[in-house]
Design a protein around this motif. Structure first.
Motif, PDB file in Angstrom:
ATOM      1  N   GLY A  27      43.690  30.788  56.331  1.00 42.10           N
ATOM      2  CA  GLY A  27      44.701  31.335  55.287  1.00 42.10           C
ATOM      3  C   GLY A  27      44.929  32.877  54.568  1.00 42.10           C
ATOM      4  N   THR A  28      44.587  32.883  53.078  1.00 41.76           N
ATOM      5  CA  THR A  28      44.427  34.119  52.678  1.00 41.76           C
ATOM      6  C   THR A  28      43.007  33.844  51.693  1.00 41.76           C
ATOM      7  OG1 THR A  28      45.946  34.055  51.079  1.00 41.76           O
ATOM      8  CG2 THR A  28      46.757  35.018  53.948  1.00 41.76           C
ATOM      9  N   ILE A  29      42.837  35.840  51.101  1.00 42.31           N
ATOM     10  CA  ILE A  29      41.823  35.871  49.962  1.00 42.31           C
ATOM     11  C   ILE A  29      41.758  37.405  50.041  1.00 42.31           C
ATOM     12  CG2 ILE A  29      38.922  36.046  49.730  1.00 42.31           C
ATOM     13  CD1 ILE A  29      38.625  33.848  51.522  1.00 42.31           C
ATOM     14  N   LEU A  30      42.194  36.828  47.790  1.00 43.82           N
ATOM     15  CA  LEU A  30      41.826  38.316  47.355  1.00 43.82           C
ATOM     16  C   LEU A  30      40.289  37.879  46.609  1.00 43.82           C
ATOM     17  CD1 LEU A  30      43.757  40.332  46.282  1.00 43.82           C
ATOM     18  CD2 LEU A  30      44.276  38.905  44.239  1.00 43.82           C
ATOM     19  N   LEU A  31      39.742  39.448  47.316  1.00 44.72           N
ATOM     20  CA  LEU A  31      38.672  38.815  46.270  1.00 44.72           C
ATOM     21  C   LEU A  31      37.740  40.429  45.980  1.00 44.72           C
ATOM     22  CD1 LEU A  31      35.160  37.628  46.717  1.00 44.72           C
ATOM     23  CD2 LEU A  31      35.137  38.537  48.853  1.00 44.72           C
ATOM     24  N   GLN A  32      37.300  40.050  44.504  1.00 48.68           N
ATOM     25  CA  GLN A  32      37.161  41.342  43.510  1.00 48.68           C
ATOM     26  C   GLN A  32      35.986  40.703  42.706  1.00 48.68           C
ATOM     27  OE1 GLN A  32      39.910  43.851  41.333  1.00 48.68           O
ATOM     28  NE2 GLN A  32      38.811  43.973  39.165  1.00 48.68           N
ATOM     29  N   ASP A  33      34.594  41.217  43.182  1.00 49.20           N
ATOM     30  CA  ASP A  33      33.339  40.833  42.059  1.00 49.20           C
ATOM     31  C   ASP A  33      33.255  39.302  42.408  1.00 49.20           C
ATOM     32  OD1 ASP A  33      33.126  43.719  41.669  1.00 49.20           O
ATOM     33  OD2 ASP A  33      34.153  43.734  39.724  1.00 49.20           O
ATOM     34  N   ASP A  34      32.733  38.585  41.080  1.00 50.73           N
ATOM     35  CA  ASP A  34      32.608  37.763  41.310  1.00 50.73           C
ATOM     36  C   ASP A  34      34.144  36.368  41.154  1.00 50.73           C
ATOM     37  OD1 ASP A  34      32.927  38.275  38.539  1.00 50.73           O
ATOM     38  OD2 ASP A  34      31.727  36.596  37.823  1.00 50.73           O
ATOM     39  N   ALA A  35      35.373  37.124  40.960  1.00 44.46           N
ATOM     40  CA  ALA A  35      36.792  36.402  40.888  1.00 44.46           C
ATOM     41  C   ALA A  35      37.500  36.580  42.289  1.00 44.46           C
ATOM     42  CB  ALA A  35      37.561  37.086  39.671  1.00 44.46           C
ATOM     43  N   PHE A  36      38.504  35.487  42.730  1.00 43.09           N
ATOM     44  CA  PHE A  36      39.257  35.087  43.395  1.00 43.09           C
ATOM     45  C   PHE A  36      39.721  34.982  43.693  1.00 43.09           C
ATOM     46  CE2 PHE A  36      35.595  31.879  43.814  1.00 43.09           C
ATOM     47  CZ  PHE A  36      36.276  30.943  44.321  1.00 43.09           C
TER      48      PHE A  36
ATOM     49  N   VAL B 172      42.758  27.922  45.369  1.00 48.35           N
ATOM     50  CA  VAL B 172      42.036  28.532  44.305  1.00 48.35           C
ATOM     51  C   VAL B 172      41.996  29.651  43.632  1.00 48.35           C
ATOM     52  CG1 VAL B 172      39.453  28.066  44.387  1.00 48.35           C
ATOM     53  CG2 VAL B 172      40.216  27.243  46.288  1.00 48.35           C
ATOM     54  N   TYR B 173      41.609  29.694  42.171  1.00 50.77           N
ATOM     55  CA  TYR B 173      41.532  30.285  41.753  1.00 50.77           C
ATOM     56  C   TYR B 173      40.393  30.449  40.883  1.00 50.77           C
ATOM     57  CZ  TYR B 173      46.958  30.036  42.533  1.00 50.77           C
ATOM     58  OH  TYR B 173      48.068  30.189  42.786  1.00 50.77           O
ATOM     59  N   CYS B 174      39.640  31.366  40.458  1.00 49.92           N
ATOM     60  CA  CYS B 174      38.679  31.833  39.633  1.00 49.92           C
ATOM     61  C   CYS B 174      38.648  33.228  39.254  1.00 49.92           C
ATOM     62  CB  CYS B 174      37.223  31.455  41.411  1.00 49.92           C
ATOM     63  SG  CYS B 174      35.490  31.207  39.768  1.00 49.92           S
ATOM     64  N   ASP B 175      38.596  33.038  38.345  1.00 53.22           N
ATOM     65  CA  ASP B 175      38.185  33.968  37.445  1.00 53.22           C
ATOM     66  C   ASP B 175      36.675  35.054  37.004  1.00 53.22           C
ATOM     67  OD1 ASP B 175      37.347  32.848  35.609  1.00 53.22           O
ATOM     68  OD2 ASP B 175      38.856  33.436  34.289  1.00 53.22           O
ATOM     69  N   GLY B 176      35.911  34.510  37.072  1.00 52.71           N
ATOM     70  CA  GLY B 176      33.950  34.562  37.361  1.00 52.71           C
ATOM     71  C   GLY B 176      33.468  33.767  36.720  1.00 52.71           C
ATOM     72  N   THR B 177      34.336  32.860  35.884  1.00 49.75           N
ATOM     73  CA  THR B 177      33.848  31.285  34.718  1.00 49.75           C
ATOM     74  C   THR B 177      34.916  30.304  34.827  1.00 49.75           C
ATOM     75  OG1 THR B 177      35.252  32.349  32.892  1.00 49.75           O
ATOM     76  CG2 THR B 177      32.979  33.188  33.145  1.00 49.75           C
ATOM     77  N   THR B 178      35.550  30.083  35.150  1.00 53.86           N
ATOM     78  CA  THR B 178      36.327  28.975  35.477  1.00 53.86           C
ATOM     79  C   THR B 178      36.933  29.056  36.978  1.00 53.86           C
ATOM     80  OG1 THR B 178      37.505  28.849  33.018  1.00 53.86           O
ATOM     81  CG2 THR B 178      38.890  27.628  34.499  1.00 53.86           C
ATOM     82  N   ARG B 179      36.943  27.851  37.324  1.00 51.91           N
ATOM     83  CA  ARG B 179      37.560  28.223  38.474  1.00 51.91           C
ATOM     84  C   ARG B 179      39.037  26.535  38.732  1.00 51.91           C
ATOM     85  NH1 ARG B 179      33.871  26.824  41.863  1.00 51.91           N
ATOM     86  NH2 ARG B 179      33.711  24.705  41.955  1.00 51.91           N
ATOM     87  N   TRP B 180      40.119  27.864  38.919  1.00 54.91           N
ATOM     88  CA  TRP B 180      41.152  26.091  39.406  1.00 54.91           C
ATOM     89  C   TRP B 180      41.511  25.865  40.602  1.00 54.91           C
ATOM     90  CZ3 TRP B 180      40.822  30.865  36.184  1.00 54.91           C
ATOM     91  CH2 TRP B 180      41.186  30.080  34.488  1.00 54.91           C
ATOM     92  N   THR B 181      41.096  24.622  40.973  1.00 51.32           N
ATOM     93  CA  THR B 181      41.971  24.070  42.248  1.00 51.32           C
ATOM     94  C   THR B 181      43.190  23.693  42.937  1.00 51.32           C
ATOM     95  OG1 THR B 181      39.324  23.866  42.910  1.00 51.32           O
ATOM     96  CG2 THR B 181      41.204  22.805  44.435  1.00 51.32           C
ATOM     97  N   VAL B 182      44.253  23.741  42.656  1.00 51.21           N
ATOM     98  CA  VAL B 182      45.878  23.297  42.835  1.00 51.21           C
ATOM     99  C   VAL B 182      45.763  22.934  44.193  1.00 51.21           C
ATOM    100  CG1 VAL B 182      48.177  23.742  42.605  1.00 51.21           C
ATOM    101  CG2 VAL B 182      46.116  24.707  41.196  1.00 51.21           C
ATOM    102  N   ASP B 183      46.262  20.857  44.747  1.00 50.86           N
ATOM    103  CA  ASP B 183      46.268  20.674  46.224  1.00 50.86           C
ATOM    104  C   ASP B 183      47.714  20.464  46.102  1.00 50.86           C
ATOM    105  OD1 ASP B 183      46.616  18.683  47.934  1.00 50.86           O
ATOM    106  OD2 ASP B 183      44.556  18.014  47.568  1.00 50.86           O
TER     107      ASP B 183
END
Length: 204
Positions: free
Chosen positions: A52-61, A70-81
């Motif tokens: 896979g691939t990852i984009l990572l910045q501080d506590d967001a990815f 999987v999307y995470c802005d540091g406070t909320t995480r969305w997991t899309v199957d």
């Protein structure tokens, strides 16, 4: 599968903050956005592999691979199957030792979660690396030992992970680059983009 994906991301995020030999690398990530591809394989009675691939910045990815986004802005995480057409929305809780469920929490905190045992020079995936062998600062988790591989240019080449159930996970990192920071919107997810066939579970 989702647990393995979370664990994999957590392991990759370990490279984002470190101690001792990885401190210099951690400094290069400050105020930057890292992107890289990965492949992994896990030994055991039911061997697994993926990429896979990852984009990572501080506590967001943002992580994409093996049918999951999987999307995470540091406070909320969305997991899309995408295969099951399901989306799970969760709060990211601070503190605690639940790093497998909240992998981004390790960014900037690996020095609290792990401690360095030793460093050795070795080869990994055909290149010379410094192997930083770490152990959990607190016992009881799924990881018993972790090795972070760093190239001479202080870039992550991969990871070797030993787990409490006797499995060994090998992660290879490729095409690691650092870029200017992205806006916060790059790490959030709009469920309106999903088709009506998706089942959305909001656990917040």
């Amino acid at each position: 599968m989702k647990r393995l994906t979370a664990l994999l991301l957590m392991l990759l995020c370990i490279a984002a903050a470190g101690q001792n030999v990885v401190t210099d690398f951690a400094k290069t990530l400050s105020g930057a956005c890292a992107s890289f591809g990965y492949t992994y394989s896990m030994s055991g009675q039911v061997p697994l592999s993926g990429s896979g691939t990852i984009l990572l910045q501080d506590d967001a990815f943002v992580m994409k691979g093996d049918g999951l986004e999987v999307y995470c802005d540091g406070t909320t995480r969305w997991t899309v199957d995408t295969a099951a057409e399901e989306c799970y929305i969760e709060d990211v809780q601070e503190g605690g030792l639940d790093y497998e469920a909240n992998p981004a929490l390790l960014v900037g905190a690996v020095d609290k979660a792990f401690k360095l045992k030793k460093t050795v020079s070795t080869t990994f995936n055909g290149q010379k690396v410094t192997q930083a062998v770490l152990e959990p600062a607190t016992k009881g988790g799924n990881i018993t030992e972790l090795s972070l591989m760093l190239t001479a240019a202080k870039k992550p080449a991969g990871l070797l992970v030993n787990t409490s159930d006797g499995n060994v996970i090998t992660v290879t990192v490729k095409d690691f680059t650092l870029n200017s920071p992205n806006s916060g919107n790059a790490f959030s997810f709009d469920t309106k983009k999903l088709s009506k066939s998706y089942f959305i579970t909001d656990l917040r």
